[in-house]
Design a protein around this motif. Structure first.
Motif, mmCIF file in Angstrom:
data_model
loop_
_atom_site.group_PDB
_atom_site.id
_atom_site.type_symbol
_atom_site.label_atom_id
_atom_site.label_comp_id
_atom_site.label_asym_id
_atom_site.label_seq_id
_atom_site.Cartn_x
_atom_site.Cartn_y
_atom_site.Cartn_z
ATOM 1 N N UNK A 116 0.839 -1.194 0.000
ATOM 2 C CA UNK A 116 0.000 0.000 0.000
ATOM 3 C C UNK A 116 0.876 1.247 0.000
ATOM 4 N N UNK A 117 0.708 2.140 -0.969
ATOM 5 C CA UNK A 117 1.555 3.324 -1.041
ATOM 6 C C UNK A 117 1.583 4.137 0.258
ATOM 7 N N UNK A 118 0.470 4.152 0.982
ATOM 8 C CA UNK A 118 0.420 4.901 2.236
ATOM 9 C C UNK A 118 0.087 3.982 3.419
ATOM 10 N N UNK A 119 0.593 2.758 3.353
ATOM 11 C CA UNK A 119 0.337 1.792 4.410
ATOM 12 C C UNK A 119 1.212 2.043 5.624
ATOM 13 N N UNK A 120 0.618 1.926 6.776
ATOM 14 C CA UNK A 120 1.358 2.076 8.045
ATOM 15 C C UNK A 120 1.141 0.802 8.857
ATOM 16 N N UNK A 121 2.226 0.142 9.215
ATOM 17 C CA UNK A 121 2.171 -1.121 9.939
ATOM 18 C C UNK A 121 2.456 -0.893 11.420
ATOM 19 N N UNK A 122 1.612 -1.471 12.263
ATOM 20 C CA UNK A 122 1.869 -1.473 13.704
ATOM 21 C C UNK A 122 1.572 -2.874 14.231
ATOM 22 N N UNK A 123 2.389 -3.308 15.172
ATOM 23 C CA UNK A 123 2.141 -4.592 15.816
ATOM 24 C C UNK A 123 1.405 -4.356 17.123
ATOM 25 N N UNK A 124 0.401 -5.169 17.341
ATOM 26 C CA UNK A 124 -0.384 -5.101 18.561
ATOM 27 C C UNK A 124 0.170 -6.160 19.513
ATOM 28 N N UNK A 125 0.713 -5.735 20.649
ATOM 29 C CA UNK A 125 1.293 -6.703 21.587
ATOM 30 C C UNK A 125 0.212 -7.579 22.211
ATOM 31 N N UNK A 126 0.631 -8.756 22.651
ATOM 32 C CA UNK A 126 -0.275 -9.686 23.332
ATOM 33 C C UNK A 126 -1.517 -9.979 22.498
ATOM 34 N N UNK A 127 -1.351 -10.135 21.182
ATOM 35 C CA UNK A 127 -2.494 -10.390 20.305
ATOM 36 C C UNK A 127 -2.090 -11.338 19.185
ATOM 37 N N UNK A 128 -3.077 -12.120 18.782
ATOM 38 C CA UNK A 128 -2.916 -12.999 17.629
ATOM 39 C C UNK A 128 -3.726 -12.423 16.478
ATOM 40 N N UNK A 129 -4.396 -13.270 15.691
ATOM 41 C CA UNK A 129 -5.117 -12.818 14.504
ATOM 42 C C UNK A 129 -6.258 -11.860 14.846
ATOM 43 N N UNK A 130 -7.026 -12.189 15.858
ATOM 44 C CA UNK A 130 -8.178 -11.365 16.241
ATOM 45 C C UNK A 130 -7.733 -10.299 17.244
ATOM 46 N N UNK A 131 -6.966 -9.345 16.757
ATOM 47 C CA UNK A 131 -6.352 -8.330 17.618
ATOM 48 C C UNK A 131 -7.373 -7.566 18.443
ATOM 49 N N UNK A 132 -8.543 -7.306 17.873
ATOM 50 C CA UNK A 132 -9.556 -6.526 18.569
ATOM 51 C C UNK A 132 -10.094 -7.262 19.788
ATOM 52 N N UNK A 133 -10.024 -8.574 19.798
ATOM 53 C CA UNK A 133 -10.461 -9.342 20.962
ATOM 54 C C UNK A 133 -9.339 -9.507 21.975
ATOM 55 N N UNK A 134 -8.133 -9.727 21.490
ATOM 56 C CA UNK A 134 -7.008 -9.969 22.388
ATOM 57 C C UNK A 134 -6.511 -8.717 23.091
ATOM 58 N N UNK A 135 -6.487 -7.594 22.386
ATOM 59 C CA UNK A 135 -5.935 -6.378 22.985
ATOM 60 C C UNK A 135 -6.654 -5.147 22.430
#
Length: 123
Positions: free
Chosen positions: A84-103
């Protein structure tokens, strides 16, 4: 610690939530029809075609990826952000695939920063 949905979440997902996600498939004729059509019409290179289109997407995008994701490792998220030309990547700690549930707190914090940093003309 018990995991859920094949390791997509760090903690067990409540049965009622999973049931709500999957219930429409056996109960809705329209959803079954659309799902069957998707399966029939899917091309073997669907993901490659989608990746080529991402390179033309001209908006800012936040890729919030689970740092402990086993299904799709963080390297996959970084590659997605690079497409993505304007993609921004961030890692969510203590999370797997379902980041919104884990953290959810970390996801919310990253979304707030992203929204604050995105000009209104791009929203």
């Amino acid at each position: 610690m018990r995991t859920s949905l094949g390791g997509m979440a760090q903690r067990r997902i409540p049965y009622e939530l999973v049931r709500r996600w999957y219930r429409p498939l056996p109960t809705s004729r329209e959803i079954r029809r659309d799902f069957a059509k998707f399966c029939r019409d899917a091309e073997t290179d669907t993901y490659l075609n989608a990746a080529r289109k991402l390179q033309k997407f001209d908006r800012r995008v936040l890729i919030a990826w689970g740092a402990q994701d086993r299904m799709m490792p963080p390297a996959t998220g970084r590659r997605l952000a690079e497409l993505l030309p304007q993609g921004r990547y961030v890692e969510i700690p203590d999370a797997r695939t379902l980041v919104q549930l884990d953290n959810a707190g970390a996801v919310s914090a990253e979304l707030r920063l992203f929204i604050l940093d995105t000009p209104s003309s791009q929203a």
